[in-house]
Design an enzyme around this catalytic site. Structure first.
Site, PDB file in Angstrom:
ATOM      1  N   SER A  64       0.799  -1.231   0.000  1.00  0.00           N
ATOM      2  CA  SER A  64       0.000   0.000   0.000  1.00  0.00           C
ATOM      3  C   SER A  64       0.825   1.271   0.000  1.00  0.00           C
ATOM      4  O   SER A  64       0.245   2.367  -0.043  1.00  0.00           O
ATOM      5  CB  SER A  64      -0.951   0.003   1.203  1.00  0.00           C
TER       6      SER A  64
ATOM      7  N   LYS B  76       0.055   3.915  -2.563  1.00  0.00           N
ATOM      8  CA  LYS B  76      -0.894   5.010  -2.342  1.00  0.00           C
ATOM      9  C   LYS B  76      -0.196   6.346  -2.158  1.00  0.00           C
ATOM     10  O   LYS B  76      -0.808   7.402  -2.392  1.00  0.00           O
ATOM     11  CB  LYS B  76      -1.789   4.697  -1.145  1.00  0.00           C
TER      12      LYS B  76
ATOM     13  N   SER C 110      -5.885   3.552   4.627  1.00  0.00           N
ATOM     14  CA  SER C 110      -5.370   2.720   3.528  1.00  0.00           C
ATOM     15  C   SER C 110      -6.502   2.097   2.722  1.00  0.00           C
ATOM     16  O   SER C 110      -6.567   0.885   2.530  1.00  0.00           O
ATOM     17  CB  SER C 110      -4.443   1.618   4.076  1.00  0.00           C
TER      18      SER C 110
ATOM     19  N   LYS D 291       3.081   5.944   5.815  1.00  0.00           N
ATOM     20  CA  LYS D 291       2.111   5.044   5.195  1.00  0.00           C
ATOM     21  C   LYS D 291       2.598   3.609   5.360  1.00  0.00           C
ATOM     22  O   LYS D 291       3.766   3.310   5.092  1.00  0.00           O
ATOM     23  CB  LYS D 291       1.978   5.375   3.696  1.00  0.00           C
TER      24      LYS D 291
END
Length: 757
Positions: free
Chosen positions: A103, A106, A344, A453
């Protein structure tokens, strides 16, 4: 990566000396190239780095030691750390190797969306009508433009706005125009995983509730009654098949919801066994047709606001003659990006990719167009095409590859873009405070000062973002971990130790504490028996309360405790206070993996009379869902449970209940368990089956099926297990309950090796 969609309420709402040689420090490298903004910024004057010379060497030594002594040493790991104040590359390890970032993709999606669309961009949903008689329209048309934040509450408010504009009857169809996006619903990489989990939700120009449905499940009013199953939102788009049954109050819960598109409607099937008076549990599943989901739910909302729709709900195009009667606008993109990053959310990420395609390259939006728009932006940011692989916007599965250096290049470029920096940095989760790292790095310098993140896939963990060091220097960092064996908790601890070291840079004592965090838990604190007993009692009292407001106290205790027994008590209390989310579950399973062998016997001795079987009930609740990890943790306790009659009774009953809800999974876990755990577990299961007295208990049937397995290895292992269980069940002939011997009372029949499973 989010496995659960955001509900509307969630939207609203040790000093240690470092003995490594100075040669371990990463060599200085040229500054990461600056990225031009929409208008090139003036060159920033070079800033003096607090992490130069000895400070940089100490940081590099700490990072090197963590990488070499933690679970990360058995992984493929890429790391890059850059000072945002000086531009100096402070540390690099495999920084130019391509990794699956999960992820962390992102970060790239969000950056391009903010840069190309602007933080103030709002998604629009257009409502058109063909005029008819007074208060009547011949048809109502809705054209979507990819709003990823539309939820039921907003749709209800929109229906009210239409009613306030005088519409009382739609004497015709409700027509849905989703032509702003192409017809491909699932992005590249999504085809590598099949299922109906909400994190796999499809895209759509007209979408609602992250294209997922909430399924609320609870036990019925009496045993054998059907359970209570309700869907949110209420919509004619759904058909419900409730196959649940209510069991006695102490039964273990197992619920299996599923969703599938059949004949233009979404069929929700729920099977399972629910305890009497059990609390409500919520499951989220994706839906198959976003357009019709939106339309049918809008029709229901219109009816609630007094607007009657006489025609059908169908897909179509807005005709040129239709007039615009209402324009619904979303919150600003900056707020949507915040939801994307904090939680997320895969669905939002893919909606942004298609929106970029439509807005920048021309409608209809598609993944190829959107990825091309992102690549254009990344080239401007100093990341040329051809050096990475990006196929979707969420990072799902094995579809993307980036390097750690490319990631810190992006982070540096966004840091220097004043019009975007605040929104981009502020959207990231904060260690120990919120988002996907709310409960991570507790008790370290990273809490409140590291924004990053996360990324999570099988065999993949990543963490990239920004941190202010103890020397008040700002760093950008990227940590990618791929191809790791074994359990995840040790790898996550290593990643968190790297984050803690970055936050502690400039202060040797904090660097030492970070290294200690990675290498091993600190020695147990010497506590008097009364003090230890009092702490266990406090944690168990908080756990029984089941109040999420106690989580900060419990999380602080879990991070501070060094006694394995007290850590187990705190972890179970965290789970009992937070059963609805994955973080409480993760705390319990990780603590059971690390501390149970040393801590469970002592916890059993310290526990209060109100909790005769600590850990057992909580692990059994999780194991009853049929997942391997909690099943393994539950069986690992088996050798310790025969020391107390009350504990043996509770454990035997729990294992029999797990065998009722997940018989095949328990059988597999017994076959895979260590010999001591398997033998003690079989003894407990035999006692539990005898106490249960149900001749139709599903575990023996599962064992009979395994005996006929066409794989000879599996069948041989099942035969051996069956023989051992029969021996154990003979021991249960006497009805009196007494502690079971762990070894020779029923001599184990050897189980063949598990080769070929």
């Amino acid at each position: 990566m989010s496995t659960v969609p955001l509900r509307p309420a969630a939207v609203a709402a040790l000093a240690l000396a470092l003995a490594l040689p100075a040669s371990a420090a990463a060599p200085a490298a040229p500054a990461v190239p600056a990225a031009p903004a929409d208008r090139p910024p003036a060159a920033a004057p070079a800033a003096a780095s607090a992490l130069q010379g000895e400070g940089a060497a100490q940081l590099a030594q700490a990072l090197t030691r963590i990488l070499g002594t933690s679970a990360l040493r058995r992984t493929r790991t890429g790391v890059a750390v850059v000072s945002l104040d000086s531009g100096q590359l402070l540390f690099a390890r495999n920084a130019d190797d391509l990794f699956n970032p999960a992820s962390n993709v992102k970060l790239f999606t969000a950056a391009a969306a903010l840069a190309r669309l602007g933080p103030e961009f709002r998604f629009e949903t257009e409502f058109y009508a063909e005029p008819g008689a007074a208060e009547t329209v011949r048809a109502l048309y809705v054209r979507g433009k990819g709003d990823p934040s539309m939820v039921t509450e907003r749709l209800y408010a929109i229906a009210g706005e239409l009613a306030h504009r005088g519409i009382r009857t739609v004497k015709g169809d409700l027509v849905l125009d989703d032509s702003w996006f192409d017809e491909q619903r699932e992005g590249p990489g999504y085809d590598q995983e099949h299922g109906d989990r909400a994190y796999l939700a499809p895209t759509g120009a007209l979408s609602l509730n992250f294209n997922a449905v909430a399924i609320h499940v609870a036990g019925g009013p009496k045993p054998k009654a059907r359970g209570r199953v309700e869907l949110e939102p209420a919509s004619d788009f759904f058909t419900l098949d409730n196959r649940t049954v209510t069991a006695r109050a102490r039964a273990r819960r197992r619920v299996v919801p599923s969703s599938s598109l059949q004949g233009g409607l979404e069929r929700i099937t729920v099977t399972g066994r629910l305890p009497l008076n059990g609390g409500d549990q919520v499951f989220y599943r994706k839906i198959g047709d976003p357009t019709l989901y939106f339309g049918h739910t809008l029709k229901r909302m219109l009816e609630l606001r007094g607007v009657r729709v006489t025609g059908q709900v169908r897909a179509g195009r807005v005709p040129p003659a239709a007039r615009l009667v209402y324009l619904a606008q979303s919150d600003e993109l900056a707020e949507i990006v915040r939801t994307l990053q904090k939680h997320s959310n895969n669905f939002i990420a893919e909606q942004l990719v298609k929106t970029l395609g439509a807005q920048v390259k021309g409608a209809p939006g598609s993944w190829p167009k959107g990825i091309e728009a992102i690549q254009d932006f990344l080239a401007e940011a100093g990341i040329p095409r051809g050096g990475y692989q990006m196929r979707n916007g969420s990072g799902l599965n094995d579809a993307n590859r980036f390097t750690a250096r490319q990631t810190v290049t992006l982070l540096g470029a966004m840091w220097r873009r004043f019009p975007l920096a605040a929104e981009y940095v502020g959207a990231l989760p904060v260690a120990g405070k919120d988002g996907t790292i709310r409960w991570r790095m507790w008790g370290t310098d990273a809490v409140g000062r590291l924004r990053a993140k996360t990324g999570t896939l099988d065999g993949v963990r990543s963490l990239s973002g920004y941190v202010e060091t103890a020397a008040h220097e700002h760093l950008a960092f990227a940590i990618f971990v791929n191809d790791f064996p074994g359990r995840t908790h040790a790898v996550v601890r290593g990643v968190d130790a790297l984050g803690a070291a970055l936050a502690g840079a400039g202060r040797p004592s904090e660097l030492g504490a970070a290294v200690a965090l990675a290498e091993a838990p600190a020695a147990a604190e010497e506590l008097s028996e009364p003090e230890a007993r009092a702490r266990v009692a406090r944690y168990q009292e908080l756990g029984r309360a089941g109040d999420p407001r106690n989580l900060p106290e419990l999380r602080t205790a879990f991070a501070a405790e060094r006694d394995p027994a007290l850590r187990l008590a705190a972890a179970e209390a965290i789970f009992l206070s937070d059963t609805a989310s994955g973080s409480g579950r993760r705390a319990l399973l990780d603590a059971a993996a690390v501390d149970a062998r040393a801590g469970f016997p002592r916890l059993r001795a310290l526990t209060t009379p109100e909790v005769p079987a600590p850990l057992v009930g909580s692990l059994a609740d999780l194991a009853a869902e049929g997942e391997a990890e909690p099943m393994e943790r539950l069986l690992a306790l088996a050798p310790e449970t025969s020391a107390s009659p009350a504990l043996a009774e509770a454990y035997a009953d729990a294992l029999a209940e797990v065998g009722r809800t997940a018989p095949d999974e328990l059988l597999f876990a017994l076959l895979a368990a260590e010999p001591a755990a398997a033998d003690a577990g079989l003894a407990a299961l035999a006692r539990g089956l005898a106490r249960d007295g149900d001749e139709e208990h599903p575990f023996p049937a599962a064992l009979r099926r395994a005996l006929a397995d066409p794989n000879p290895t599996r069948a041989a292992r099942a035969v051996a297990l069956s023989a051992r269980l029969d021996e154990r069940r003979k021991v249960q002939a006497a009805p009196a309950l007494s502690p079971l011997p762990a070894g020779d009372a029923a001599r184990p029949v050897p189980i063949p090796p598990a080769a070929g499973r």
